[in-house]
Design an enzyme around this catalytic site. Structure first.
Site, PDB file in Angstrom:
ATOM      1  N   THR A 100       4.878   1.715   6.004  1.00  0.00           N
ATOM      2  CA  THR A 100       3.621   1.460   6.496  1.00  0.00           C
ATOM      3  C   THR A 100       3.248   2.318   7.143  1.00  0.00           C
ATOM      4  O   THR A 100       3.698   3.122   8.222  1.00  0.00           O
ATOM      5  CB  THR A 100       4.453  -0.358   6.683  1.00  0.00           C
ATOM      6  OG1 THR A 100       2.298  -0.457   7.252  1.00  0.00           O
ATOM      7  CG2 THR A 100       4.715  -0.101   8.229  1.00  0.00           C
ATOM      8  N   ILE A 101       2.112   2.292   6.710  1.00  0.00           N
ATOM      9  CA  ILE A 101       1.105   3.366   7.556  1.00  0.00           C
ATOM     10  C   ILE A 101       0.416   2.138   8.929  1.00  0.00           C
ATOM     11  O   ILE A 101      -0.104   3.017  10.097  1.00  0.00           O
ATOM     12  CB  ILE A 101      -0.524   4.210   6.728  1.00  0.00           C
ATOM     13  CG1 ILE A 101      -1.272   2.788   6.344  1.00  0.00           C
ATOM     14  CG2 ILE A 101       0.092   5.001   5.819  1.00  0.00           C
ATOM     15  CD1 ILE A 101      -2.042   2.736   5.769  1.00  0.00           C
ATOM     16  N   ASP A 102       0.630   0.551   8.678  1.00  0.00           N
ATOM     17  CA  ASP A 102       0.188   0.400   9.702  1.00  0.00           C
ATOM     18  C   ASP A 102       1.504   0.415  11.239  1.00  0.00           C
ATOM     19  O   ASP A 102       1.231   0.005  11.868  1.00  0.00           O
ATOM     20  CB  ASP A 102       0.157  -0.778   9.418  1.00  0.00           C
ATOM     21  CG  ASP A 102      -0.942  -1.352   8.547  1.00  0.00           C
ATOM     22  OD1 ASP A 102      -1.683  -0.023   8.898  1.00  0.00           O
ATOM     23  OD2 ASP A 102      -1.117  -2.135   7.505  1.00  0.00           O
TER      24      ASP A 102
ATOM     25  N   MET B 154      -7.685   1.961   8.879  1.00  0.00           N
ATOM     26  CA  MET B 154      -6.895   1.121   8.131  1.00  0.00           C
ATOM     27  C   MET B 154      -6.500   0.786   9.480  1.00  0.00           C
ATOM     28  O   MET B 154      -6.107   1.034  10.646  1.00  0.00           O
ATOM     29  CB  MET B 154      -6.354   1.826   7.247  1.00  0.00           C
ATOM     30  CG  MET B 154      -6.805   1.804   5.676  1.00  0.00           C
ATOM     31  SD  MET B 154      -6.230   2.393   4.305  1.00  0.00           S
ATOM     32  CE  MET B 154      -6.797   1.595   3.106  1.00  0.00           C
ATOM     33  N   GLY B 155      -6.327  -0.983   8.875  1.00  0.00           N
ATOM     34  CA  GLY B 155      -5.713  -1.682  10.067  1.00  0.00           C
ATOM     35  C   GLY B 155      -5.818  -2.639  10.134  1.00  0.00           C
ATOM     36  O   GLY B 155      -7.599  -3.189  10.906  1.00  0.00           O
ATOM     37  N   ARG B 156      -5.507  -4.083   9.482  1.00  0.00           N
ATOM     38  CA  ARG B 156      -6.380  -5.064   9.646  1.00  0.00           C
ATOM     39  C   ARG B 156      -5.536  -6.023  10.974  1.00  0.00           C
ATOM     40  O   ARG B 156      -6.440  -6.059  11.493  1.00  0.00           O
ATOM     41  CB  ARG B 156      -5.364  -6.569   8.614  1.00  0.00           C
ATOM     42  CG  ARG B 156      -6.184  -7.130   8.127  1.00  0.00           C
ATOM     43  CD  ARG B 156      -4.934  -8.085   6.970  1.00  0.00           C
ATOM     44  NE  ARG B 156      -5.644  -7.571   6.114  1.00  0.00           N
ATOM     45  CZ  ARG B 156      -6.294  -7.557   4.972  1.00  0.00           C
ATOM     46  NH1 ARG B 156      -7.388  -8.399   5.651  1.00  0.00           N
ATOM     47  NH2 ARG B 156      -6.745  -6.764   4.029  1.00  0.00           N
TER      48      ARG B 156
ATOM     49  N   TYR C 274      -8.955   4.839   1.181  1.00  0.00           N
ATOM     50  CA  TYR C 274      -7.124   5.428   0.366  1.00  0.00           C
ATOM     51  C   TYR C 274      -7.307   6.498   0.780  1.00  0.00           C
ATOM     52  O   TYR C 274      -5.798   7.392   0.917  1.00  0.00           O
ATOM     53  CB  TYR C 274      -7.205   5.001  -0.400  1.00  0.00           C
ATOM     54  CG  TYR C 274      -7.504   3.745  -0.302  1.00  0.00           C
ATOM     55  CD1 TYR C 274      -6.831   2.861  -1.028  1.00  0.00           C
ATOM     56  CD2 TYR C 274      -8.812   3.278  -1.413  1.00  0.00           C
ATOM     57  CE1 TYR C 274      -7.386   1.174  -0.900  1.00  0.00           C
ATOM     58  CE2 TYR C 274      -8.997   1.644  -1.430  1.00  0.00           C
ATOM     59  CZ  TYR C 274      -8.216   1.062  -0.789  1.00  0.00           C
ATOM     60  OH  TYR C 274      -8.150  -0.434  -1.571  1.00  0.00           O
TER      61      TYR C 274
ATOM     62  N   GLU D  43     -10.430  -1.130  10.975  1.00  0.00           N
ATOM     63  CA  GLU D  43     -11.532  -1.794   9.904  1.00  0.00           C
ATOM     64  C   GLU D  43     -11.257  -3.434  10.322  1.00  0.00           C
ATOM     65  O   GLU D  43     -11.855  -4.307   9.565  1.00  0.00           O
ATOM     66  CB  GLU D  43     -10.897  -1.591   8.315  1.00  0.00           C
ATOM     67  CG  GLU D  43      -8.993  -2.319   7.723  1.00  0.00           C
ATOM     68  CD  GLU D  43      -8.279  -1.532   7.488  1.00  0.00           C
ATOM     69  OE1 GLU D  43      -8.973  -1.573   5.820  1.00  0.00           O
ATOM     70  OE2 GLU D  43      -7.653  -1.941   6.305  1.00  0.00           O
TER      71      GLU D  43
ATOM     72  N   GLY E 237       0.744  -1.297  -0.501  1.00  0.00           N
ATOM     73  CA  GLY E 237       0.066   0.491  -0.390  1.00  0.00           C
ATOM     74  C   GLY E 237       1.196   0.975  -0.163  1.00  0.00           C
ATOM     75  O   GLY E 237       1.910   1.522   0.443  1.00  0.00           O
TER      76      GLY E 237
END
Lengths: 401, 401
Positions: free
Chosen positions: B141-143, B185-187, B300, B242, B18
């Protein structure tokens, strides 16, 4: 508009409808200007718009210092609170009664066309009752759909958000190609969705397709449009107004959303749900067989994001608040503040004036057809000339290819 | 990590996974630093990550001038294009074969933990084949879920976006009270959702509830939480990752989304749909009887918005790119760049070093439990100390009440 003698009394200011990034600028403009005029003996902020008036829920701006006003001015959303109430004749009577009781002689209502109508009714009631009241409408709406004025405070900042979002998201779509749908606010008017055209910084980049409520949204045509773009370039960036509707005028969202909530104005809820984007994603996947399809709904971010606003928009929003007070203290009432563009491009500027509130109340304006391409699925680059001065500056995009 | 002699040859740089607001800073950092080292005889940009390598689809940075690099550095998303391919052993063999064929001796792969794993496998292949290759992982990573490093380039800018969005949207919710859900976001990791706590600029303001994937998401508990907040203050601002999942580990989105698309990593699609927010809205309306419930999914925008980034994050992203080249030309390979925090608050700073890539590959890091409240439905203010230096500045919020 009616001319009246200068009269001493309190002022009430309120905010109505959907917040914007700069509606607090207008509020602060009203308060700052009102403080200069000795005939305004006190400034009351109606909490949550007309509801605060009928419930007697006011903030006395005599208790608010300049530092707080400065901080509030650059804060998005309606600092006094807003309201979705649509006052009928009886409701307006209660507003008027409250004004009489509290010796309110100045009323500044910041909002869209429904708020203008409320101010109009209250102004007419005062006239009928031979009560000297100066009711003024202060325009705001991210929809940009008010009549007479060249554009509306709040629009430039929301347009800047939408353009910036598309600029970045188009890069995202270039990096990971597929179909990307972004749903933009706008029930009847496509001005805000049209601002996405600012993101098309060179030929061939997105948004490749732009759908506004001024054109019927025909699903088969939409699918054929997407298919053609995908076959040509392997990716497709799409802007869709939340208010797009079929040939019978039925909003697509109303057909696909599980919620059928309606507001006080009888409008079905369009914002605050991803239903439209998800529906359009679904039909593209199912009928075109595209694998990577994503949809985002910009939602409330486009009207209330902290830290993004157009300086031009902010300054104009402040000024329409000031002008409403200035005109009122000149004895004018029952009007709305109007901006007329005096030059464009590097010579951009506006002149302020006022128009009878009935020219602004209730009715709205649509995106002129001349800005929409013949096929009805895109916005012409000529629209950039209209909107660019309103958004102030935009980020730049660098390309390796 | 293996020490090797300096060797002349080409460098390949690629971007993966991403996009972020600052991943192009790392790309430009790699290119700028590589140009300083005579042992790097050419710089090839792999278009769309590993796919560009196996397909021989390269951009020769010899054709790109500094002005273009400067423009690309401040442009969000991956300017070379990205890829979601997850290379297996055979795919990595093709990458390695291409490197040998083109005399590539330096490989800089900018990405998350999966990209680190790709760089690790290619590096091991080179060692097995006694081919001198300096493969380096450049973290992004934004995570914020990479191991060893204090934080990840890309996170600070995304956190700034999320915090700014919540700051404005909380004002929107104050103006028009109800329940507002924002899906972030964030799985697996809740770092980005946790950044919403920065928007709580004074006690009692939102976000009132924050749900991260580190804690099981129990619907009945969620409804009770919302009910309690609504009864107390009449409004409720909620942040939800998310990736929230039930006690059995099933993502709520997977249960409610019509799409069940999976990526090359076997992960179900979570982003680019409003399904989770709409589902949570629905149960609040149905079971709590709250009338005004809205949900937005940041989508996004939080990773690719043009014009919002943290200057601290941008500078660090540039530096990790530079450092990867610097270390490589010192003969180090098979490593990932690491940032260690040397001070916090006004004394914030980082030191750069490197760690064996196997410490970063594949595995991820979770939001430490110490930052989550005991009940598991909020983030403690102590988290602000960790994240605030990374976002650089934030907007200020003014209140009338």
């Amino acid at each position: 508009m009616a001319m009246a003698e200068k009269i001493k009394g309190k002022a009430v200011v309120g905010q109505s409808g959907g917040p914007t990034m700069v509606i607090n600028q207008s509020l602060v403009g009203v308060v700052e200007e009102a403080r200069k005029h000795p005939e305004i003996t006190g400034i009351l902020g109606a909490r949550h718009g007309v509801r605060g008036i009928v419930e007697g829920n006011f903030l006395d701006f005599g208790t608010i210092n300049q530092a707080t006003l400065d901080a509030v001015a650059v804060t998005p959303s309606s600092a006094l609170g807003s309201s979705r109430d649509k006052p009928d004749a009886e409701y307006c009577k209660r507003i008027f009664d409250n004004f009489k009781k509290n010796d309110v002689r100045y009323f500044f209502y910041i909002g869209g066309n429904d708020s203008a109508d409320t101010a109009r009714i209250v102004n007419d009631l005062a006239k009928d009752n031979k009560y000297d009241l100066h009711a003024f409408h202060v325009p705001k709406t991210i929809d940009n759909d008010l009549r007479v004025t060249d554009h509306c405070p709040g629009y430039g900042s929301a347009a800047k958000f939408v353009a910036s979002a598309f600029m970045g998201d188009d890069q995202d779509n270039r990096a990971l190609p597929g179909v990307k749908i972004n749903v933009v606010m706008g029930r009847h008017a496509g001005f805000l969705t049209a601002a996405s055209v600012l993101a098309r910084t060179r030929a061939g980049e997105g948004p490749h397709l732009i759908y506004v409520p001024e054109v019927d949204f025909i699903e088969d045509k939409f699918l054929a449009d997407v298919d053609a773009i995908m076959k040509k370039g392997g990716r497709c960036m799409i802007a869709v107004s939340e208010g797009v509707h079929d040939a019978q005028g039925n909003a697509i969202t109303a057909k696909v959303a599980s919620s059928s909530e309606r507001d006080a104005h009888g409008n079905i809820q369009l914002s605050g749900t991803g239903a439209l984007g998800d529906y359009l994603s679904g039909i593209i996947k199912a009928k075109l067989g595209v694998k990577r399809v994503r949809a985002d709904t910009f939602g409330y971010l486009q009207r209330s994001f902290a830290g993004i606003y157009s300086k031009v928009d902010a300054a104009e929003a402040r000024m329409v608040g000031r002008k409403a007070v200035e005109y009122s203290t000149q004895g004018i009432s029952g009007c709305s503040v109007v901006m007329t563009r005096t030059g464009n491009g590097p010579k951009y500027g506006v002149e302020y004036s006022h128009t009878d509130i009935k020219n602004v109340a209730r009715e709205t304006k649509s995106l002129p057809r001349e800005f929409i391409n013949a096929e009805g699925n895109n916005i012409l680059d000529s629209y950039k000339d209209y909107v660019l001065p309103l958004v102030d500056t935009l980020p730049t995009i660098g390309y390796l290819f």
